[in-house]
Design a protein around this motif. Sequence first.
Motif, PDB file in Angstrom:
ATOM      1  N   ASP A   1     -10.873   2.535  -4.427  1.00  0.00           N
ATOM      2  CA  ASP A   1     -11.622   2.958  -3.246  1.00  0.00           C
ATOM      3  C   ASP A   1     -12.429   1.735  -2.830  1.00  0.00           C
ATOM      4  O   ASP A   1     -12.115   0.626  -3.257  1.00  0.00           O
ATOM      5  N   ASP A   2     -13.437   1.897  -2.040  1.00  0.00           N
ATOM      6  CA  ASP A   2     -14.174   0.730  -1.541  1.00  0.00           C
ATOM      7  C   ASP A   2     -15.441   0.468  -2.355  1.00  0.00           C
ATOM      8  O   ASP A   2     -16.439   0.026  -1.822  1.00  0.00           O
TER       9      ASP A   2
ATOM     10  N   VAL B   1       2.017  -3.822 -10.723  1.00  0.00           N
ATOM     11  CA  VAL B   1       0.754  -3.149 -10.426  1.00  0.00           C
ATOM     12  C   VAL B   1       0.939  -2.279  -9.188  1.00  0.00           C
ATOM     13  O   VAL B   1       1.493  -2.717  -8.185  1.00  0.00           O
ATOM     14  N   LEU B   2       0.460  -1.047  -9.279  1.00  0.00           N
ATOM     15  CA  LEU B   2       0.494  -0.120  -8.154  1.00  0.00           C
ATOM     16  C   LEU B   2      -0.935   0.288  -7.831  1.00  0.00           C
ATOM     17  O   LEU B   2      -1.598   0.928  -8.637  1.00  0.00           O
ATOM     18  N   LEU B   3      -1.424  -0.130  -6.646  1.00  0.00           N
ATOM     19  CA  LEU B   3      -2.741   0.282  -6.170  1.00  0.00           C
ATOM     20  C   LEU B   3      -2.586   1.639  -5.502  1.00  0.00           C
ATOM     21  O   LEU B   3      -1.702   1.811  -4.660  1.00  0.00           O
ATOM     22  N   VAL B   4      -3.432   2.589  -5.860  1.00  0.00           N
ATOM     23  CA  VAL B   4      -3.350   3.933  -5.298  1.00  0.00           C
ATOM     24  C   VAL B   4      -4.714   4.337  -4.777  1.00  0.00           C
ATOM     25  O   VAL B   4      -5.695   4.329  -5.521  1.00  0.00           O
ATOM     26  N   HIS B   5      -4.762   4.672  -3.504  1.00  0.00           N
ATOM     27  CA  HIS B   5      -5.979   5.242  -2.909  1.00  0.00           C
ATOM     28  C   HIS B   5      -5.694   6.702  -2.615  1.00  0.00           C
ATOM     29  O   HIS B   5      -4.722   7.023  -1.927  1.00  0.00           O
ATOM     30  N   VAL B   6      -6.520   7.581  -3.158  1.00  0.00           N
ATOM     31  CA  VAL B   6      -6.370   9.012  -2.913  1.00  0.00           C
ATOM     32  C   VAL B   6      -7.587   9.474  -2.128  1.00  0.00           C
ATOM     33  O   VAL B   6      -8.708   9.430  -2.626  1.00  0.00           O
TER      34      VAL B   6
ATOM     35  N   GLY C   1      -7.127   5.093   4.310  1.00  0.00           N
ATOM     36  CA  GLY C   1      -6.628   4.695   2.998  1.00  0.00           C
ATOM     37  C   GLY C   1      -5.622   3.569   3.102  1.00  0.00           C
ATOM     38  O   GLY C   1      -5.624   2.641   2.288  1.00  0.00           O
ATOM     39  N   GLY C   2      -4.756   3.630   4.114  1.00  0.00           N
ATOM     40  CA  GLY C   2      -3.777   2.566   4.327  1.00  0.00           C
ATOM     41  C   GLY C   2      -4.438   1.238   4.649  1.00  0.00           C
ATOM     42  O   GLY C   2      -4.012   0.190   4.160  1.00  0.00           O
ATOM     43  N   GLU C   3      -5.501   1.279   5.447  1.00  0.00           N
ATOM     44  CA  GLU C   3      -6.237   0.050   5.778  1.00  0.00           C
ATOM     45  C   GLU C   3      -6.902  -0.543   4.542  1.00  0.00           C
ATOM     46  O   GLU C   3      -6.902  -1.761   4.343  1.00  0.00           O
ATOM     47  N   LEU C   4      -7.464   0.322   3.684  1.00  0.00           N
ATOM     48  CA  LEU C   4      -8.094  -0.154   2.456  1.00  0.00           C
ATOM     49  C   LEU C   4      -7.061  -0.813   1.543  1.00  0.00           C
ATOM     50  O   LEU C   4      -7.282  -1.906   1.020  1.00  0.00           O
ATOM     51  N   ILE C   5      -5.918  -0.173   1.371  1.00  0.00           N
ATOM     52  CA  ILE C   5      -4.855  -0.731   0.523  1.00  0.00           C
ATOM     53  C   ILE C   5      -4.386  -2.067   1.085  1.00  0.00           C
ATOM     54  O   ILE C   5      -4.218  -3.048   0.354  1.00  0.00           O
ATOM     55  N   THR C   6      -4.177  -2.130   2.401  1.00  0.00           N
ATOM     56  CA  THR C   6      -3.736  -3.383   3.038  1.00  0.00           C
ATOM     57  C   THR C   6      -4.750  -4.491   2.812  1.00  0.00           C
ATOM     58  O   THR C   6      -4.388  -5.624   2.466  1.00  0.00           O
ATOM     59  N   ARG C   7      -6.039  -4.171   2.974  1.00  0.00           N
ATOM     60  CA  ARG C   7      -7.100  -5.168   2.770  1.00  0.00           C
ATOM     61  C   ARG C   7      -7.116  -5.647   1.313  1.00  0.00           C
ATOM     62  O   ARG C   7      -7.209  -6.847   1.051  1.00  0.00           O
ATOM     63  N   MET C   8      -6.986  -4.717   0.372  1.00  0.00           N
ATOM     64  CA  MET C   8      -7.012  -5.102  -1.044  1.00  0.00           C
ATOM     65  C   MET C   8      -5.763  -5.906  -1.427  1.00  0.00           C
ATOM     66  O   MET C   8      -5.857  -6.859  -2.202  1.00  0.00           O
TER      67      MET C   8
ATOM     68  N   ARG D   1       4.984  -8.327  -7.347  1.00  0.00           N
ATOM     69  CA  ARG D   1       4.682  -7.432  -8.458  1.00  0.00           C
ATOM     70  C   ARG D   1       3.520  -6.484  -8.165  1.00  0.00           C
ATOM     71  O   ARG D   1       3.095  -5.759  -9.033  1.00  0.00           O
ATOM     72  N   VAL D   2       2.998  -6.505  -6.941  1.00  0.00           N
ATOM     73  CA  VAL D   2       1.873  -5.655  -6.561  1.00  0.00           C
ATOM     74  C   VAL D   2       2.259  -4.858  -5.326  1.00  0.00           C
ATOM     75  O   VAL D   2       2.738  -5.411  -4.345  1.00  0.00           O
ATOM     76  N   SER D   3       2.057  -3.541  -5.384  1.00  0.00           N
ATOM     77  CA  SER D   3       2.324  -2.687  -4.233  1.00  0.00           C
ATOM     78  C   SER D   3       1.206  -1.656  -4.126  1.00  0.00           C
ATOM     79  O   SER D   3       0.357  -1.564  -5.013  1.00  0.00           O
ATOM     80  N   GLY D   4       1.222  -0.895  -3.056  1.00  0.00           N
ATOM     81  CA  GLY D   4       0.165   0.088  -2.854  1.00  0.00           C
ATOM     82  C   GLY D   4       0.675   1.360  -2.225  1.00  0.00           C
ATOM     83  O   GLY D   4       1.753   1.388  -1.631  1.00  0.00           O
ATOM     84  N   MET D   5      -0.109   2.408  -2.384  1.00  0.00           N
ATOM     85  CA  MET D   5       0.216   3.683  -1.756  1.00  0.00           C
ATOM     86  C   MET D   5      -1.073   4.453  -1.516  1.00  0.00           C
ATOM     87  O   MET D   5      -2.064   4.257  -2.212  1.00  0.00           O
TER      88      MET D   5
END
Length: 184
Positions: free
Chosen positions: A16-17, A39-44, A69-76, A89-93
């Motif tokens: 999260d932020d 690594v999988l970043l997950v924002h719920v 949530g998509g903007e946060l993942i993109t920024r991170m 090796r890093v993705s997000g959802m």
Amino acid sequence: MTETPIAPPRVIVGVDDSDASRWALSWALGEARLRGMEVLLVHVAPVPPYAAAAGAPGHAAFAGLRDAGGELITRMLTEVREGGCDAARVSGMTLLGAPGDALVRLAREEDILVVGRSGRGLVSRMLRPSVHRHCAAYARSTLVCVSPPTIEALTVPGAPGERHARRRLWRRGPDSGGIPGLGA
């Protein structure tokens, strides 16, 4: 008969932020580098009760939560890539729902689930349940809870009364008997 390929283990980090989340991400990236894992970043995004009562997943409140949530993942992800991490090796959802429950359902037994642990007070925890406590109670995977270090720990090593960044590790599995403890 064809066998379904087994996906390799991942390091899943709930983000999260918050500062605790950024420390958790930093720890997760280091651990993934050491173990050669993805690594999988997950924002719920928690769904507000009024939006859940409205019903339809296409409701404007749901779209706004998913977009944020998509903007946060993109920024991170951008910060991670700028930091020199292997981008492949890093993705997000981003997901909608109860954060602790969604992370527990997403993490498989062979994964490492990493969450931040902040020093919230009792009232705050009553209003918004603790994600790390939910994950500690229900996760099947290895769980790592990362607390941000105090200012003193960062600036004055060995200072009296120094509190180091706390890391808690729970290992669930046949060798642990389901009892929280230090695992590998």
